[in-house]
Design a protein around this motif. Sequence first.
Motif, short mmCIF file in Angstrom:
data_model
loop_
_atom_site.label_atom_id
_atom_site.label_comp_id
_atom_site.label_asym_id
_atom_site.label_seq_id
_atom_site.Cartn_x
_atom_site.Cartn_y
_atom_site.Cartn_z
N UNK A 42 0.71 -1.01 -0.11
CA UNK A 42 -0.52 0.14 0.40
C UNK A 42 0.93 1.52 -0.21
N UNK A 43 1.77 1.26 0.68
CA UNK A 43 2.90 2.10 1.07
C UNK A 43 4.28 2.20 0.66
N UNK A 44 4.95 3.09 0.34
CA UNK A 44 6.64 2.54 0.90
C UNK A 44 6.88 2.87 1.91
N UNK A 45 6.10 3.81 2.61
CA UNK A 45 6.70 4.19 4.30
C UNK A 45 5.68 4.11 5.13
N UNK A 46 5.68 3.93 6.48
CA UNK A 46 4.90 5.21 6.91
C UNK A 46 5.48 5.97 7.72
N UNK A 47 4.34 6.79 7.93
CA UNK A 47 5.23 8.34 8.83
C UNK A 47 4.66 7.86 10.26
#
Length: 140
Positions: free
Chosen positions: A18-23
């Motif tokens: 779903x995403x390349x990173x977690x903020x």
Amino acid sequence: MISEFIAFMQGCPYISDATSSICVDREGGESGVSVSQSGNRIVRKFKDGSTLVERDLILYFAQNADNDEQRIDNNDLLDHVFDWVLSQTARRNYPNFGEGRRCISLTASNGMLYDSEDEGAAIYQMQFKLQYYQKGDMKQ
């Protein structure tokens, strides 16, 4: 500790797809994932100074939700992440908090719609509870 939780959750194939990173402490953009702490408490203190700590975290998923198909996919994502956490717990595979801290429990709950906008953007959330032992000579 939050960076270790992020590293652990990035091992979830449904999140990495779903995403390349977690903020941290902010929305992950138009389609992303963010984590925020929502509390912690000392469950028990031991004579040697060690503690059993409980920490609550929330993952937020910013997703498109223009139509029912997207909303169903978003709810499926929450189900898949929940199932992945269950499988990790069954294997006793927990976040590695380094020397002096040992995670003993991880649970996920309350995967749900958190907020939505008329333009089709939505934020979903899933709550996590971690329990870990912390050696007595460490600072929290």
